[in-house]
Each structure stands twice: as structure tokens, then as C-alpha cells.
Design a protein around this motif. Structure first.
Motif, PDB file in Angstrom:
ATOM      1  N   SER A   1      17.329  45.373  22.804  1.00 10.96           N
ATOM      2  CA  SER A   1      18.013  45.926  21.639  1.00 10.96           C
ATOM      3  C   SER A   1      18.700  44.803  20.879  1.00 10.96           C
ATOM      4  O   SER A   1      18.857  43.676  21.376  1.00 10.96           O
ATOM      5  N   VAL A   2      19.135  45.105  19.664  1.00 10.09           N
ATOM      6  CA  VAL A   2      19.875  44.128  18.878  1.00 10.09           C
ATOM      7  C   VAL A   2      21.125  43.667  19.630  1.00 10.09           C
ATOM      8  O   VAL A   2      21.453  42.477  19.649  1.00 10.09           O
ATOM      9  N   SER A   3      21.816  44.594  20.278  1.00 13.12           N
ATOM     10  CA  SER A   3      23.018  44.234  21.032  1.00 13.12           C
ATOM     11  C   SER A   3      22.699  43.278  22.170  1.00 13.12           C
ATOM     12  O   SER A   3      23.452  42.324  22.423  1.00 13.12           O
ATOM     13  N   SER A   4      21.579  43.497  22.855  1.00 13.85           N
ATOM     14  CA  SER A   4      21.189  42.608  23.951  1.00 13.85           C
ATOM     15  C   SER A   4      20.807  41.232  23.428  1.00 13.85           C
ATOM     16  O   SER A   4      21.137  40.199  24.031  1.00 13.85           O
ATOM     17  N   LEU A   5      20.116  41.197  22.308  1.00 13.54           N
ATOM     18  CA  LEU A   5      19.750  39.925  21.703  1.00 13.54           C
ATOM     19  C   LEU A   5      20.993  39.158  21.268  1.00 13.54           C
ATOM     20  O   LEU A   5      21.099  37.937  21.469  1.00 13.54           O
ATOM     21  N   MET A   6      21.943  39.865  20.669  1.00 11.37           N
ATOM     22  CA  MET A   6      23.191  39.223  20.261  1.00 11.37           C
ATOM     23  C   MET A   6      23.992  38.764  21.472  1.00 11.37           C
ATOM     24  O   MET A   6      24.643  37.712  21.449  1.00 11.37           O
ATOM     25  N   GLY A   7      23.932  39.539  22.532  1.00 13.16           N
ATOM     26  CA  GLY A   7      24.609  39.131  23.762  1.00 13.16           C
ATOM     27  C   GLY A   7      24.050  37.826  24.289  1.00 13.16           C
ATOM     28  O   GLY A   7      24.794  36.940  24.725  1.00 13.16           O
ATOM     29  N   ALA A   8      22.718  37.686  24.235  1.00 11.63           N
ATOM     30  CA  ALA A   8      22.071  36.451  24.691  1.00 11.63           C
ATOM     31  C   ALA A   8      22.481  35.272  23.814  1.00 11.63           C
ATOM     32  O   ALA A   8      22.783  34.179  24.312  1.00 11.63           O
ATOM     33  N   LEU A   9      22.510  35.495  22.502  1.00 12.34           N
ATOM     34  CA  LEU A   9      22.881  34.423  21.576  1.00 12.34           C
ATOM     35  C   LEU A   9      24.333  33.996  21.790  1.00 12.34           C
ATOM     36  O   LEU A   9      24.642  32.796  21.877  1.00 12.34           O
ATOM     37  N   LYS A  10      25.230  34.962  21.881  1.00 11.34           N
ATOM     38  CA  LYS A  10      26.654  34.655  21.995  1.00 11.34           C
ATOM     39  C   LYS A  10      26.987  34.014  23.346  1.00 11.34           C
ATOM     40  O   LYS A  10      27.769  33.065  23.413  1.00 11.34           O
ATOM     41  N   THR A  11      26.348  34.502  24.409  1.00 10.29           N
ATOM     42  CA  THR A  11      26.618  33.957  25.730  1.00 10.29           C
ATOM     43  C   THR A  11      26.138  32.514  25.853  1.00 10.29           C
ATOM     44  O   THR A  11      26.872  31.631  26.315  1.00 10.29           O
ATOM     45  N   THR A  12      24.909  32.269  25.421  1.00  6.59           N
ATOM     46  CA  THR A  12      24.349  30.916  25.557  1.00  6.59           C
ATOM     47  C   THR A  12      25.030  29.929  24.609  1.00  6.59           C
ATOM     48  O   THR A  12      25.283  28.777  24.983  1.00  6.59           O
ATOM     49  N   SER A  13      25.349  30.369  23.392  1.00  9.49           N
ATOM     50  CA  SER A  13      26.024  29.454  22.454  1.00  9.49           C
ATOM     51  C   SER A  13      27.438  29.134  22.939  1.00  9.49           C
ATOM     52  O   SER A  13      27.875  27.975  22.861  1.00  9.49           O
ATOM     53  N   SER A  14      28.145  30.129  23.466  1.00 12.70           N
ATOM     54  CA  SER A  14      29.491  29.890  24.003  1.00 12.70           C
ATOM     55  C   SER A  14      29.444  28.890  25.152  1.00 12.70           C
ATOM     56  O   SER A  14      30.275  27.973  25.237  1.00 12.70           O
ATOM     57  N   LYS A  15      28.477  29.071  26.037  1.00  8.99           N
ATOM     58  CA  LYS A  15      28.341  28.175  27.189  1.00  8.99           C
ATOM     59  C   LYS A  15      28.119  26.726  26.726  1.00  8.99           C
ATOM     60  O   LYS A  15      28.755  25.792  27.228  1.00  8.99           O
ATOM     61  N   LEU A  16      27.234  26.551  25.751  1.00  7.23           N
ATOM     62  CA  LEU A  16      26.936  25.213  25.257  1.00  7.23           C
ATOM     63  C   LEU A  16      28.129  24.605  24.515  1.00  7.23           C
ATOM     64  O   LEU A  16      28.389  23.400  24.615  1.00  7.23           O
ATOM     65  N   ILE A  17      28.863  25.423  23.774  1.00  8.35           N
ATOM     66  CA  ILE A  17      30.043  24.934  23.065  1.00  8.35           C
ATOM     67  C   ILE A  17      31.140  24.547  24.047  1.00  8.35           C
ATOM     68  O   ILE A  17      31.830  23.535  23.871  1.00  8.35           O
ATOM     69  N   HIS A  18      31.302  25.335  25.109  1.00 10.96           N
ATOM     70  CA  HIS A  18      32.277  24.990  26.151  1.00 10.96           C
ATOM     71  C   HIS A  18      31.898  23.667  26.814  1.00 10.96           C
ATOM     72  O   HIS A  18      32.767  22.828  27.099  1.00 10.96           O
ATOM     73  N   GLU A  19      30.616  23.480  27.035  1.00 13.78           N
ATOM     74  CA  GLU A  19      30.148  22.227  27.632  1.00 13.78           C
ATOM     75  C   GLU A  19      30.359  21.036  26.698  1.00 13.78           C
ATOM     76  O   GLU A  19      30.433  19.891  27.151  1.00 13.78           O
ATOM     77  N   ALA A  20      30.461  21.329  25.395  1.00 13.71           N
ATOM     78  CA  ALA A  20      30.736  20.285  24.402  1.00 13.71           C
ATOM     79  C   ALA A  20      32.237  20.044  24.256  1.00 13.71           C
ATOM     80  O   ALA A  20      32.701  19.507  23.245  1.00 13.71           O
ATOM     81  N   VAL A  21      32.996  20.459  25.260  1.00 19.20           N
ATOM     82  CA  VAL A  21      34.438  20.219  25.384  1.00 19.20           C
ATOM     83  C   VAL A  21      35.259  20.998  24.357  1.00 19.20           C
ATOM     84  O   VAL A  21      36.238  20.488  23.822  1.00 19.20           O
ATOM     85  N   PHE A  22      34.838  22.206  24.051  1.00 15.67           N
ATOM     86  CA  PHE A  22      35.662  23.116  23.255  1.00 15.67           C
ATOM     87  C   PHE A  22      35.863  24.364  24.122  1.00 15.67           C
ATOM     88  O   PHE A  22      35.248  25.399  23.912  1.00 15.67           O
ATOM     89  N   GLN A  23      36.741  24.227  25.099  1.00 14.65           N
ATOM     90  CA  GLN A  23      36.910  25.258  26.118  1.00 14.65           C
ATOM     91  C   GLN A  23      37.511  26.554  25.580  1.00 14.65           C
ATOM     92  O   GLN A  23      37.306  27.624  26.151  1.00 14.65           O
ATOM     93  N   ASP A  24      38.257  26.473  24.484  1.00 17.14           N
ATOM     94  CA  ASP A  24      38.933  27.661  23.952  1.00 17.14           C
ATOM     95  C   ASP A  24      38.060  28.467  22.994  1.00 17.14           C
ATOM     96  O   ASP A  24      38.516  29.480  22.467  1.00 17.14           O
ATOM     97  N   PHE A  25      36.838  28.015  22.766  1.00 12.26           N
ATOM     98  CA  PHE A  25      35.981  28.721  21.813  1.00 12.26           C
ATOM     99  C   PHE A  25      35.658  30.125  22.313  1.00 12.26           C
ATOM    100  O   PHE A  25      35.304  30.326  23.472  1.00 12.26           O
TER     101      PHE A  25
END
Length: 235
Positions: free
Chosen positions: A171-195
Motif C-alpha cells: 500500500s501507499v502507507s507501506s511504501l512510505m514507511g519503507a522510504l521514511k524508515t530507510t532515509s531516517s536510518k541513513l540520515i542518522h548514520e550521517a551523524v544527524f541523530q535527532d532527525f
């Protein structure tokens, strides 16, 4: 307690073939994905009056310079102007002009003559890559248009189960969940822990060609209209 208004259309199957207009914001509308810059003359907003300054400066300076400089500046201008103007103008113009002049242009609607693009930082680049990743990861997904902005993003997403190749349609919600989860993980790894992303996202089911064209153009023009955007923040 005030009841939270649902963002999804009740009873609608968001995994069915359709076009969806998606908007998602950073938590608290924090501007952390980049900045909107002017490319009308190949310079960014540190020289925000790139067009008017060249016109007004050439007009006003030519008039005032010919009158005042011929009388007063003939001796001092060559020395002081070259030293002080070159130092102070470059510093003050870039600092004061960049902060104040473009806001005045915005109020006067002079921004219409400029071109604007979104200049992504490393976090915005991650979001951009993840949006494109959706299309690579899921064969039934097509991104028709997208734009990452300083604190949010938009895109048009199409689900077409004829291209699924046996995959289960998310579903659109599941696709958005995948996008938000993976992008957050990568941004946190880029040393922006509060994102953090905003908890939910907005969607609009695109039902006809007119709506599609309007939304497509809205996304494309988002950088140009950033200062009129409801998500606009000076931060």
C-alpha cells in the motif's frame, strides 16, 4: 481530547492501481534538507538581487557617479572606493543584502523574474536517493515527478500491478514507511541523530488529467514558490 483527523480516505484500497500525490514533512518543519537558491544569473541567494542590482547599480551608479564622483570622488574614489568598496561591499552586500534584499524582492514580487532550484545538502540528497530507490526497489512503482524541499518533499507515485512480476503489492502507507524508515536510518548514520519525519504524511488521489497536470506543475514550481509555501520557514 481533540480527535485526530484521518489522513487516508476511509475504505479506499491504497494498493490499487492509481496515481497518488504525496507530501511528507520533517518533524516540526525543521529546515535541514538544503536550501532554495537563485540560478537566474548562475549565482545563489548570497547575491539575491542579481538581476536588479546589475540594472539599478548601472543606472543609479552611472548617474550619481558621473555627478558626484566627478566633483568629489575624482581624487578619493580611485583610492578609497577600490579599497573600502571592494572590502566592505563584498562583506556587507553578501551579509546584509542576502538577508534583507531578497525578502524585499519577495514582498514586491520581483522574484517572478528569477529562476530557483533546490540545493540539497547531504541529508536532502539521501531523501532524493530514497525516493528514486522506491522505483528501483518495487517494479510496480513509478515516480512521475518529485521535489525535495528544505523541510518536506512532494512526489507523484503511480502503482501499476501489471508490472508487479509476482510481487505482493504494498500500500501507499507501506511504501512510505519503507522510504521514511530507510532515509531516517541513513540520515542518522550521517551523524544527524535527532532527525525525525513528521508522524504521518498527506496524500491526494489523482483522479483526472487536469488534477495531474496541476499537481505536476505545482511540484516543479515548488522552489520558485517556496516563500509563499505554507511550510516556509526562515530557518
Amino acid at each position: 481530547m481533540r480527535k485526530r483527523k484521518p489522513n487516508r480516505l476511509k475504505g479506499y484500497d491504497y494498493s490499487k492501481n492509481n496515481l497518488y500525490f504525496i507530501t511528507n514533512c520533517v518533524k516540526n518543519n525543521l529546515c535541514c534538507l538544503g536550501r532554495v537558491v537563485c540560478v537566474g544569473t548562475g549565482r545563489d541567494l548570497s547575491v539575491r538581487d542579481s538581476e536588479n542590482h546589475s540594472e539599478n547599480h548601472s543606472e543609479n551608479h552611472s548617474e550619481n557617479h558621473s555627478e558626484n564622483h566627478s566633483e568629489n570622488h575624482s581624487e578619493n574614489h580611485s583610492e578609497n572606493h577600490s579599497e573600502n568598496h571592494s572590502e566592505n561591499h563584498s562583506e556587507n552586500h553578501s551579509e546584509n543584502h542576502s538577508e534583507n534584499h531578497f525578502e524585499n524582492h519577495f514582498e514586491n514580487h520581483d522574484f517572478e523574474k528569477f529562476m530557483f532550484i533546490m540545493e540539497l545538502n547531504q541529508y536532502g540528497s539521501i531523501v532524493k536517493e530514497r525516493i528514486e530507490w522506491l522505483e528501483r526497489q518495487y517494479s510496480y512503482v513509478k515516480i512521475h515527478n518529485y521535489q525535495v524541499m528544505p523541510n518536506h518533499f512532494h512526489f507523484i507515485l503511480e502503482i501499476n500491478n501489471q508490472n508487479a512480476n509476482g510481487e505482493k503489492i504494498k500500500s501507499v502507507s507501506s511504501l512510505m514507511g519503507a522510504l521514511k524508515t530507510t532515509s531516517s536510518k541513513l540520515i542518522h548514520e550521517a551523524v544527524f541523530q535527532d532527525f525525525e519525519w513528521h508522524r504521518s504524511f498527506h496524500d491526494n488521489i489523482i483522479r483526472d488529467e487536469k488534477s495531474y497536470i496541476n499537481i505536476f506543475n505545482y511540484i516543479s514550481n515548488n522552489p520558485k514558490n517556496w516563500w509563499k509555501d505554507k511550510f516556509y520557514s526562515k530557518d
